[in-house]
Design a protein around this motif. Structure first.
Motif, short mmCIF file in Angstrom:
data_model
loop_
_atom_site.label_atom_id
_atom_site.label_comp_id
_atom_site.label_asym_id
_atom_site.label_seq_id
_atom_site.Cartn_x
_atom_site.Cartn_y
_atom_site.Cartn_z
N THR A 164 44.99 39.20 51.89
CA THR A 164 46.23 39.70 51.29
C THR A 164 47.24 38.56 51.20
OG1 THR A 164 47.21 40.30 53.42
CG2 THR A 164 45.90 42.00 52.30
N ARG A 165 48.25 38.76 50.41
CA ARG A 165 49.37 37.81 50.28
C ARG A 165 48.90 36.37 50.09
NH1 ARG A 165 53.85 38.94 54.74
NH2 ARG A 165 54.81 37.33 53.47
N ARG A 188 43.79 39.46 36.98
CA ARG A 188 44.13 40.11 38.26
C ARG A 188 45.17 39.23 38.93
NH1 ARG A 188 38.83 40.34 41.17
NH2 ARG A 188 39.60 42.14 42.32
N GLU A 189 46.38 39.44 38.48
CA GLU A 189 47.46 38.47 38.72
C GLU A 189 47.70 38.11 40.19
OE1 GLU A 189 51.53 38.13 36.39
OE2 GLU A 189 51.73 39.42 38.11
N HIS A 190 47.69 39.11 41.07
CA HIS A 190 48.07 38.85 42.47
C HIS A 190 47.09 37.91 43.17
CE1 HIS A 190 45.01 41.84 42.67
NE2 HIS A 190 44.98 41.81 43.99
N ILE A 242 54.57 34.54 42.76
CA ILE A 242 53.56 35.20 41.92
C ILE A 242 53.20 34.23 40.81
CG2 ILE A 242 53.05 37.15 40.42
CD1 ILE A 242 55.47 38.52 42.06
N MET A 281 51.27 33.39 37.33
CA MET A 281 50.93 34.17 36.15
C MET A 281 50.18 33.31 35.14
SD MET A 281 53.57 35.69 33.39
CE MET A 281 54.67 36.47 34.51
N THR A 336 45.06 52.30 38.58
CA THR A 336 45.33 50.89 38.28
C THR A 336 46.54 50.81 37.34
OG1 THR A 336 42.99 50.40 38.42
CG2 THR A 336 44.36 48.75 37.34
N TYR A 392 47.12 42.53 32.27
CA TYR A 392 47.39 42.13 33.65
C TYR A 392 47.29 43.36 34.54
CZ TYR A 392 49.03 37.80 31.61
OH TYR A 392 49.09 36.61 30.92
N ILE A 393 46.61 43.21 35.67
CA ILE A 393 46.53 44.33 36.62
C ILE A 393 46.83 43.84 38.02
CG2 ILE A 393 44.84 45.63 35.24
CD1 ILE A 393 42.68 44.72 37.19
N ASN A 394 47.09 44.77 38.91
CA ASN A 394 47.40 44.38 40.30
C ASN A 394 46.30 44.82 41.25
OD1 ASN A 394 47.88 47.08 40.03
ND2 ASN A 394 49.59 47.13 41.45
N LYS A 395 45.07 44.89 40.76
CA LYS A 395 43.97 45.29 41.65
C LYS A 395 42.85 44.28 41.61
CE LYS A 395 44.37 50.15 42.44
NZ LYS A 395 43.65 51.41 42.57
#
Lengths: 141, 250
Positions: A116-117, B73-75, B117, B119, B230, B247-250
Motif C-alpha cells: 500500500t501507499r 491503475r494510477e495508484h 500521485i 499520473m 471500481t 484511469y482506475i484506483n484498483k
C-alpha cells in the motif's frame, strides 16, 4: 547622484537585514533539531536505484521520529554495510510481502503494508530530481 | 457604400453606444430567448428520466474492433519511468520529444503529511479526436479498424494546429522528420508485426498500464473496467473528445 546614494543605502540596509534574519533562523534550527548520527544513523537519505529507480529511505524518520533503534533492523533485517541490500537478488517487493527487508515491519500491522501507499517510498525519478536539486525541466527534456 | 463614407461613420462600440440603445437591444434579446426557449430555461425542476452512463462506453457499444484502449491503475505508478524509456527506444523518440509522460500531483493527507500521485499520460486515441478535426491536410486520422489516431508524416506540413487542439498535450514536433509525432499504441513498431502489447505496458514493473481490446469481453482491460465497485475516470471529460485511456484506483 542623490538617487545613486539612496539606492546604495537601501541596498546596504537590505543586505544587512537579510543577513540577520538568515543567522537567526540558522541558530533556531540548530537548537531545535540536533541530530546525532551515531545514535540515529546517517541523516542523508538513502536512494535506491535498483531494482527500480527512485526509492528512498530515511534513517531519521525511522529512528529519530519513530523511535526505532539501530538493532531493530541491523544486522538481521538489513546488513549495516551501505548498499548491500541492493546487491541481493531478492531485494524486491515480493520478498517484502513475505516479511523480508522493509516487509518485516511494513506488514499492515506494525507499519503500513508494503503493498500500500507505494509513493511514500517510491518517490520516483521526479522525486529524486527534486531532492538532489536537479530542475524538473532538465530531467524531462 | 464607399470606404470614404464608412470612415465618417460613428463607431458602434459599447463606449459610444447610448445606454438606452443598449437596453433596447438587451430587451429584444431577452424577449426572443423567452419566446423560443419558453419554459425550458426557466424550469428548474430536475430531469427525472436522466441517468449517468459514465465515461466507459456501454456494453456492446464499442465503435471499433479491436477497440484498443489502455487502463491505467494510477495508484500503483511509482515514476520509475521504465515505460518512457521503452517508448523512446521502440519508437525512436528524440531527446526533446515524448510520446508518454509521467505527471505528478501532491495532496495533503491526515497526519500533516503529503501524498504523491503519479499520473502516466499519453495520447487518448479519442473517439472524437480534436486533433483530427483541425488538421488542414488530413495528415492525422482515426484508423477505421482499430480506432488508433495515426499520423502520415509525408502529409504533415508542421502547422502544429493539432498540438494546440489536443486536450492532452500528447503531440510534439519531430524536427528530423519535419512532422508531428505522437503515440500510436506502437502500431508500426509492434502491433502490426504481431505483438499484442505496447512497449510501455510491457516495460511497466508495477502492472500500471494494461493495454488491450475493449470490445473483447475476455480481455483484461474489459474486466478491469467492468469490475464491480471500481471507479473509472478519464482526463478532461469536459472536452467531449471521448478518450480511450481510462484511469482506475484498483
Amino acid at each position: 547622484m542623490k538617487k545613486l546614494l539612496l539606492l546604495l543605502v537601501c541596498a546596504g540596509a537590505f543586505m544587512f537585514g537579510g543577513h540577520v534574519v538568515l543567522n537567526a533562523s540558522d541558530s533556531a534550527q540548530e537548537e531545535e533539531e540536533y541530530y546525532d548520527e551515531d545514535e540515529f544513523g546517517p541523516e542523508a537519505l538513502i536512494i535506491w536505484e535498483s531494482p527500480v529507480r527512485g526509492v528512498v529511505f530515511s534513517h531519521k524518520t525511522h529512528t529519530y521520529e519513530m523511535g526505532l533503534s539501530c538493532e531493530d533492523c541491523h544486522d538481521e533485517i538489513f546488513e549495516m554495510e551501505a548498499g548491500y541490500a541492493e546487491t541481493e537478488d531478492d531485494f524486491n517487493m515480493e520478498a517484502m510481502y513475505e516479511g523480508k527487508y522493509c516487509g518485516a515491519c511494513h506488514d499492515g500491522d506494525m507499519a503500513f503494508a508494503a503493498n500500500t501507499r507505494c509513493t511514500t517510498c517510491h518517490i520516483g525519478v521526479r522525486g529524486v530530481a527534486r531532492l538532489t536539486g536537479e530542475s524538473e525541466e532538465s530531467s524531462h527534456h | 457604400m464607399k470606404i470614404s463614407e464608412i470612415e465618417k461613420l460613428q463607431p458602434e462600440s459599447p463606449d459610444v453606444l447610448p445606454s438606452q440603445e443598449r437596453r433596447t437591444l438587451l430587451k429584444i434579446g431577452l424577449a426572443v430567448t423567452g419566446v423560443y426557449l419558453g419554459g425550458k430555461v426557466l424550469s428548474l425542476t430536475s430531469a427525472t428520466n436522466a441517468f449517468a452512463s459514465g465515461v466507459v462506453p456501454r456494453l456492446g457499444e464499442y465503435p471499433y474492433s479491436p477497440h484498443y484502449s489502455m487502463v491505467i491503475r494510477e495508484h500503483l505508478c511509482i515514476d520509475c519511468e521504465l515505460c518512457m524509456e521503452a517508448c523512446v527506444e521502440t519508437n525512436d523518440v528524440p531527446e526533446y520529444g515524448y510520446r508518454t509522460k509521467i505527471l505528478e500531483r501532491r495532496r495533503d493527507i491526515i497526519g500533516g503529511d503529503q501524498e504523491t500521485i503519479f499520473m502516466p499520460v499519453l495520447c487518448n486515441h479519442c473517439n472524437r479526436p480534436p486533433c483530427v478535426r483541425v488538421c488542414p491536410t488530413t495528415a492525422t486520422w482515426k484508423d477505421k479498424a482499430t480506432g488508433i489516431v495515426v499520423m502520415k508524416n509525408s502529409r504533415c506540413i508542421g502547422c502544429k494546429t493539432c498540438m494546440a487542439a489536443c486536450p492532452y498535450n500528447a503531440r510534439y514536433f519531430h524536427e528530423e522528420r519535419r512532422a508531428v509525432d505522437k503515440c500510436n499504441f506502437c502500431w508500426d513498431t509492434r502491433l502490426s508485426k504481431g505483438d499484442t502489447n505496447t512497449a510501455c505496458a510491457e516495460a511497466c514493473p508495477a502492472d500500471v498500464r494494461v493495454f488491450g481490446d475493449l470490445s473483447d469481453p475476455n480481455s483484461r482491460v474489459f474486466s478491469l473496467l467492468h469490475t464491480p465497485e471500481t471507479i473509472v475516470w478519464v482526463l478532461r471529460p469536459e472536452s467531449g473528445a471521448l478518450p480511450n485511456i481510462y484511469y482506475i484506483n484498483k
